[in-house]
Design a protein around this motif. Structure first.
Motif, PDB file in Angstrom:
ATOM      1  N   UNK A   1       0.909  -1.460   0.688  1.00 56.08           N
ATOM      2  CA  UNK A   1       0.349   0.218  -0.016  1.00 56.08           C
ATOM      3  C   UNK A   1       0.992   1.294  -0.058  1.00 56.08           C
ATOM      4  N   UNK A   2       2.051   1.000   0.673  1.00 59.77           N
ATOM      5  CA  UNK A   2       3.076   1.856   0.838  1.00 59.77           C
ATOM      6  C   UNK A   2       4.148   1.663   0.919  1.00 59.77           C
ATOM      7  N   UNK A   3       5.192   2.904   0.008  1.00 61.45           N
ATOM      8  CA  UNK A   3       6.315   2.211  -0.137  1.00 61.45           C
ATOM      9  C   UNK A   3       6.982   3.817   0.489  1.00 61.45           C
ATOM     10  N   UNK A   4       7.836   3.493   1.472  1.00 60.51           N
ATOM     11  CA  UNK A   4       8.192   5.126   2.208  1.00 60.51           C
ATOM     12  C   UNK A   4       9.755   5.659   1.480  1.00 60.51           C
ATOM     13  N   UNK A   5       9.872   6.227   1.468  1.00 57.93           N
ATOM     14  CA  UNK A   5      11.297   7.045   0.601  1.00 57.93           C
ATOM     15  C   UNK A   5      11.957   7.919   1.280  1.00 57.93           C
ATOM     16  N   UNK A   6      12.682   6.786   2.579  1.00 56.32           N
ATOM     17  CA  UNK A   6      13.175   8.178   3.445  1.00 56.32           C
ATOM     18  C   UNK A   6      14.354   9.167   2.601  1.00 56.32           C
ATOM     19  N   UNK A   7      14.715   9.000   1.490  1.00 59.77           N
ATOM     20  CA  UNK A   7      15.888   9.183   1.105  1.00 59.77           C
ATOM     21  C   UNK A   7      16.108   8.842  -0.430  1.00 59.77           C
ATOM     22  N   UNK A   8      16.079  10.001  -1.324  1.00 56.23           N
ATOM     23  CA  UNK A   8      15.850  10.411  -2.170  1.00 56.23           C
ATOM     24  C   UNK A   8      17.300   9.356  -3.124  1.00 56.23           C
TER      25      UNK A   8
END
Ligand code: FEO
Length: 392
Positions: free
Chosen positions: A71-78
């Motif tokens: 459901x979610x993809x957490x992108x903590x850092x680009x």
């Protein structure tokens, strides 16, 4: 490598890059690295925290074949070693939404051409429920880019930290084993990646005092299942405290600068200052960066080449300037043939370092007694500064 459970609801995925030896076309990786992603499965929803470097695409996508829904993809850092597989994961899970800081959204669109419509901003302290598990987002700018954030799962007391607390250390162990090696790798990582951002990192460390953490799960290297080990190490590295240590990175073309370095090393050693010389033609710059974490003094050694510093010494000075260590004192020594200039060039390459520049020593040709006397004066000045600072 297959995915591996960390807790009942959290699973490690990603890749272990045993043989990579250079990162960012700059940083040596003597121990390889890993790109860690984490799957958090709640009763109602599932989140993937970060992806992995495109070098690990095959592995991550194979691990995800058993995951029906994200459901979610957490992108903590680009940065692409963690975000690089977002396009592939988004394509595989058309219902998934990327969660990122507002700053990260702008960067993900620029770096990966992600469709903005599939990214949602999360504010600092935002909370998202997965059912019986929760994601709490802590914005943490400048570890080591401006858009970074951490993710906390309170029910598991697990903190995902991106590059923060990471180590370029390939290992088959999921959690830290053999503390000394991993802490050394983490110190190298701190020196090379995090040290320029010492102040923001100090603030993030203070904030984490209020977060009850059982495990720190970074994006590189093993998981810290004894968080105090890495938290205490970072708290020490970011302080203003320095050690009674003088570093002497040097290059010598025909032996004269090396002779000067040896004299200075001997003089400092005899007076109780620890010294580490680094021959820059063979030095692993990561080891030099680690030494810069808490050395009180740096003396660069370089002959004058075509009116300036030897390029290897100039490179080391530029690197030190970029890493912004807490070094308090510096100087330059070296030999020249027909005109000096290395000292001026090297000093000008380190404008970001807020330190006291001690009188340099440049000699014409092979050093003579008067040159050794000048080196003694420099050594005595270093000793005196260390004494005043209570280091000796
Ligand atoms: Fe591991 Fe800044 O990326």
């Amino acid at each position: 490598m297959e995915s591996r459970p960390i807790t009942e609801r959290i699973t490690w995925l990603g890749g272990i890059d045993w043989h990579r030896r250079l990162f960012d076309a700059l940083i040596p990786l003597p121990d390889g690295t890993s790109y860690n992603a984490y799957l958090v499965q709640g009763r109602e929803k599932t989140a993937l925290v970060d992806t992995a470097d495109p070098r690990s695409a095959e592995m991550l996508l194979a691990q995800l074949t058993s995951v029906d829904r994200i459901d979610y993809i957490v992108a903590q850092h680009a940065e692409q070693d963690h975000s690089g597989l977002l396009p592939e994961v988004l394509a595989r899970y058309p219902g998934a939404v990327v969660l990122a800081t507002p700053k990260a959204i702008e960067m993900l669109v620029a770096l990966l051409h992600l469709p903005a419509a599939r990214i949602e901003a999360v504010e600092d302290e935002a909370v998202i429920s997965l059912g019986d598990r929760t994601l709490r987002f802590l914005h943490a700018p400048w570890v080591h880019w401006p858009e970074t954030m951490l993710t906390y799962v309170p029910e598991e007391r697990v903190l995902f930290t991106g590059d923060f607390f990471g180590s370029h250390y390939a290992t088959s162990e999921l959690c830290v084993e053999g503390n000394e090696d991993v802490v050394t790798a983490a110190k190298r990582y701190y020196a090379e990646i995090m040290m320029p951002f010492r102040r923001p990192i100090e603030r993030h460390l203070d904030r984490l005092r209020t977060v009850d953490v059982a495990m720190i799960a970074p994006s590189h290297g093993p998981i810290w299942d004894e968080p105090a080990l890495i938290l205490d190490a970072y708290r020490q590295w970011v302080t203003d405290a320095v050690r009674n240590l003088a570093l002497v990175p040097f290059v010598s073309m025909h032996g004269s600068t090396a002779e000067m370095v040896q004299h200075l090393v001997d003089r400092l050693t005899a007076q109780g200052v620890m010294v580490q010389p680094f021959d820059l033609t063979v030095t692993d710059l990561g080891v030099l960066a680690m030494a810069l974490v808490d050395a009180a003094t740096v003396v660069m050694g370089s002959p004058t080449v075509l009116g300036g510093a030897h390029p290897q010494a100039a490179y080391a000075a530029s690197l030190a300037n970029a890493l912004r260590p807490k070094t308090r004192y510096a100087s330059v020594i070296g030999s020249y043939g027909w005109s000096g200039g290395a000292a001026k060039t090297l000093a000008a390459l380190m404008p970001a370092l807020r330190l006291e520049m001690l009188e340099p020593v440049e000699t014409k040709g092979k050093p003579r007694d008067k040159d050794f006397a000048a080196l003694n004066v420099l050594a005595d000045a270093i000793v005196q500064r260390h004494q005043v600072d209570g280091l000796v």
